[in-house]
Design an enzyme around this catalytic site. Structure first.
Site, PDB file in Angstrom:
ATOM      1  N   HIS A  65     -11.100  -4.429   9.614  1.00  0.00           N
ATOM      2  CA  HIS A  65     -11.773  -4.461   8.310  1.00  0.00           C
ATOM      3  C   HIS A  65     -12.996  -3.556   8.319  1.00  0.00           C
ATOM      4  O   HIS A  65     -13.904  -3.756   7.531  1.00  0.00           O
ATOM      5  CB  HIS A  65     -12.232  -5.883   7.971  1.00  0.00           C
ATOM      6  N   GLU A  82       0.827  -1.214   0.000  1.00  0.00           N
ATOM      7  CA  GLU A  82       0.000   0.000   0.000  1.00  0.00           C
ATOM      8  C   GLU A  82       0.855   1.254   0.000  1.00  0.00           C
ATOM      9  O   GLU A  82       0.519   2.250  -0.652  1.00  0.00           O
ATOM     10  CB  GLU A  82      -0.913   0.013   1.237  1.00  0.00           C
TER      11      GLU A  82
END
Lengths: 334, 335
Positions: free
Chosen positions: B129, B60
């Site tokens: 999440h 990322e």
């Protein structure tokens, strides 16, 4: 194993070699001047001086076109000057003046000269490595054949930024050159206090990149090594990892040569003074028949350039305090 | 007008941007798989090629930074983070680099990048999440943050973000993907920084962010049945947010509820409450109420999730609380 090459001959013209010498001298004299300003308190912005490593900036940038971009770090005055940046806006920026290359917003650690291909420098260690990868990706998507160069130190290879970046560049065969200036220190910690072996060039092998370790104080060697890496990148053969072995003469930050950030390195320094990249280049030029008066002439010109930049920076106005909030957002763009 | 869902509106914006501007490319994880992006990026790799729709290794940080580097170098990238939680690995390029870039270099260089991330909560996914971290991003000078709640805005704000010239954080909520609405077929922009009144009213202002705007409209209807006429504002942009519209609404209603499915402490709701308390101080008839998440990480078990995410009923209760509060005599006298 990496190639450990020693440049023995070069196709570079005499004028080109004089140019390399001039570039190195510009960095050396600019920064020696700066060290004095730091010592006497005239300059406050933290200055991470590049003296001792001049051959790398000079050799690498000589192998680049104006449209190739370099991305720097906290120790990037040398990269700025070698890529074509002028002393006046650099010195003015270090003084925090309005006519500095960042209008006084950047200081020593954030410098830019887009017209000459200095894309930007930042002190977050390794942070411009993936930015340079993005520059290379843009070049590939636009099919410009330009090359992106990231300058970073040995410490930066310890960051995740670096590992992720070289993988991306290798995977996508991007026109990037990773220039690792291994001066054997990250701030106060020596390289062997930070990793089990001083073997940074081996990273390139893991990613199946052209990977070279060579003498960073030999300006012609740096130039030739970079030229080959740049040619590969332009031909679509992917990135290279170039590790140039060198040593910084000043401490991590500021004007002190010894005992900076608690590190005593007098004995090491004495060794490296004998490998002075500027003196080595000067001696080689003399040996090849360049007259002493010609070399002295260059030195006088560079001294005058530094004096001019200093006088300029001193007399230029500061930015208006009320400008503090300008440029947070870009103006209208297309 | 044509009706399509939120995810397809996002996809259409990407498709039209890729088609109309060669500088645009999409980069991130999960781009070649329907699993991560739903239909919001469906088949774009097939239509525009894997060179412009780039599914990346698991990094990322470097991917986000590379997009920023490409943006600085003249491209118009859109980064995709299928779950906002993972974008935390890219905070150096977002906060240190992109946000500061224009300022550090006195506007001589800028980073016109769009960084899209998804709040992908619920479904017993737990703490890493599920997070909604817009406040963290909105805090940073140099960033813009948009959170569309309708298909129309999902398309228009993405196009505006790409054209903006600054780093824009585009945050969508997976719970919005099936919502349908009218979306023009042509390209259009929704101005960043402008909120939208979804229901006019005079008794209480409800300012809602992202999915909460949908719930706020439901709450507005429920309140109407009880004779309370709520004005519902969909904030759309979190940075900058539309203080003019919110304050003028509160000056009319005298009451404010802010609904944000994120944490209370230093949340966007806190900033709105602070600004309104200054700009509409004399007109407030009740303290500002906030409908937010509890101050805990997201749980996994559905039994715990049931107590975690705020509902339309929570908004109704908050609105009723502002109404039932006895008017402050001094402030009423000042009217």
């Amino acid at each position: 194993m990496p190639k450990t090459k020693k440049a023995v001959s070069t196709g570079m013209s005499a004028a080109g070699q004089l140019g390399l010498y001039r570039t190195m001298l510009r960095i050396r004299l600019f920064e020696n001047c700066l060290a004095g300003l730091v010592e006497h308190g005239e300059v406050k912005t933290p200055c991470h001086l590049y003296v001792g490593q001049e051959a790398i900036a000079a050799g690498v940038c000589a192998a680049l076109k104006k449209s190739d971009c370099v991305w720097g770090n906290h120790r990037s005055h040398g990269h700025f000057l070698a890529k074509g940046g002028k002393m006046r806006p650099l010195m003015a920026e270090i003084f925090g003046k309005k006519s500095g290359c960042c209008g006084g917003r950047g200081g020593s650690m954030h410098v830019i000269c887009r017209e000459e291909g200095v894309a930007g420098t930042v002190p977050i260690v390794a942070a411009t490595i993936p930015l340079a990868v993005g520059n290379a990706l843009a070049n590939k998507l636009k099919n410009t054949k330009d090359v992106a160069v990231a300058f970073f130190g040995d410490g930066a290879t310890e960051e995740g930024h670096f590992q992720e970046s070289v993988n991306l560049a290798a995977l996508y065969k991007l026109p990037a050159v990773f220039v690792c200036e291994n001066n054997m220190y990250a701030s106060h910690l020596g390289v062997l206090e930070r990793r089990v072996e001083n073997n940074l060039h081996e990273f390139g092998n893991v990613y199946r990149m052209n990977s070279v370790r060579t003498d960073g104080n030999d300006v012609l060697g740096v130039y030739e090594t970079t030229l080959e890496a740049v040619a590969r990148a332009r031909k679509g053969k992917g990135p290279s990892f170039l590790e140039f072995m060198t040593y910084r003469w000043y401490g991590h930050v500021g004007h002190r040569r010894d005992m900076d950030v608690g590190v005593k390195r007098k004995a090491e320094l004495e060794d490296w003074f004998r490998k002075d990249p500027v003196l080595l280049a000067k001696n080689a030029l003399e040996k090849s028949g360049v007259s002493v008066s010609k070399l002295d002439g260059i030195e006088e010109q560079v001294k005058a350039e530094v004096a001019d930049a200093l006088a300029f920076a001193r007399k230029e106005p500061y930015p208006e305090t009320r400008e503090v909030s300008e440029h947070v957002y870009a103006g209208r763009v297309k | 007008m044509r009706i399509i869902n939120y995810a397809n509106a996002i996809c259409e914006a990407h498709r039209q941007l890729l088609k109309s501007d060669p500088r645009v490319f999409i980069i991130g994880q999960g781009l070649w798989s329907p699993w991560y992006a739903g239909s919001s990026l469906k088949d774009l790799d097939k239509q525009f090629g894997k060179n412009r729709v780039i599914d990346t290794p698991v990094c990322e940080n470097a991917v986000t930074a590379a997009a920023i580097g490409a943006a600085i170098s003249g491209m118009r990238p859109i980064v995709f983070h299928p779950r906002m939680d993972f974008m935390l690995l890219a905070m150096d390029p977002i906060i240190n680099q992109a946000a500061n870039w224009s300022y550090m270099f006195a506007g001589k260089s800028n980073a016109p990048v769009v960084i899209r991330s998804v709040i992908n909560r619920g479904g017993e996914q737990g703490a890493q999440h599920s997070q909604a971290l817009q406040a963290l991003l909105a805090h940073i000078p140099g960033l813009k943050v948009v959170m569309p709640a309708t298909p129309y805005d999902a398309k228009g704000l993405l196009i505006a973000a790409v054209r903006d010239g600054n780093p824009v954080m585009y945050i969508d909520d997976r719970w919005l993907y099936e919502i349908e609405g009218a979306v023009p077929e042509e390209m259009y922009s929704v101005e960043i920084g402008k909120a939208a009144i979804r229901k006019k009213g005079k008794d209480v202002t409800i300012v809602a962010i992202s999915y909460m705007a949908k719930l706020a409209l439901e709450a507005g209807k429920a309140l109407a049945k009880n004779g309370i006429d709520a004005e519902v504002i969909d904030l759309r942009s979190v940075k900058p947010w539309d203080a003019d519209m919110v304050c003028s609404s509160v000056k009319k209603t005298g009451r404010l509820v802010v609904a944000e499915a994120a944490w209370k402490t230093c949340g966007v709701s806190a900033d709105i409450a602070a600004v309104v308390s200054r700009e509409a101080f004399d007109r407030l008839d009740a303290p500002v109420e906030r409908v937010t998440l509890p101050e805990t990480p997201a749980p996994a078990s559905k039994a715990l999730e049931a107590g975690y995410y705020p509902s339309a009923t929570d908004i109704v209760k908050a609105a009723e609380k502002t109404i039932s509060r006895r008017k402050n005599g001094l402030q009423s006298a000042l009217r």
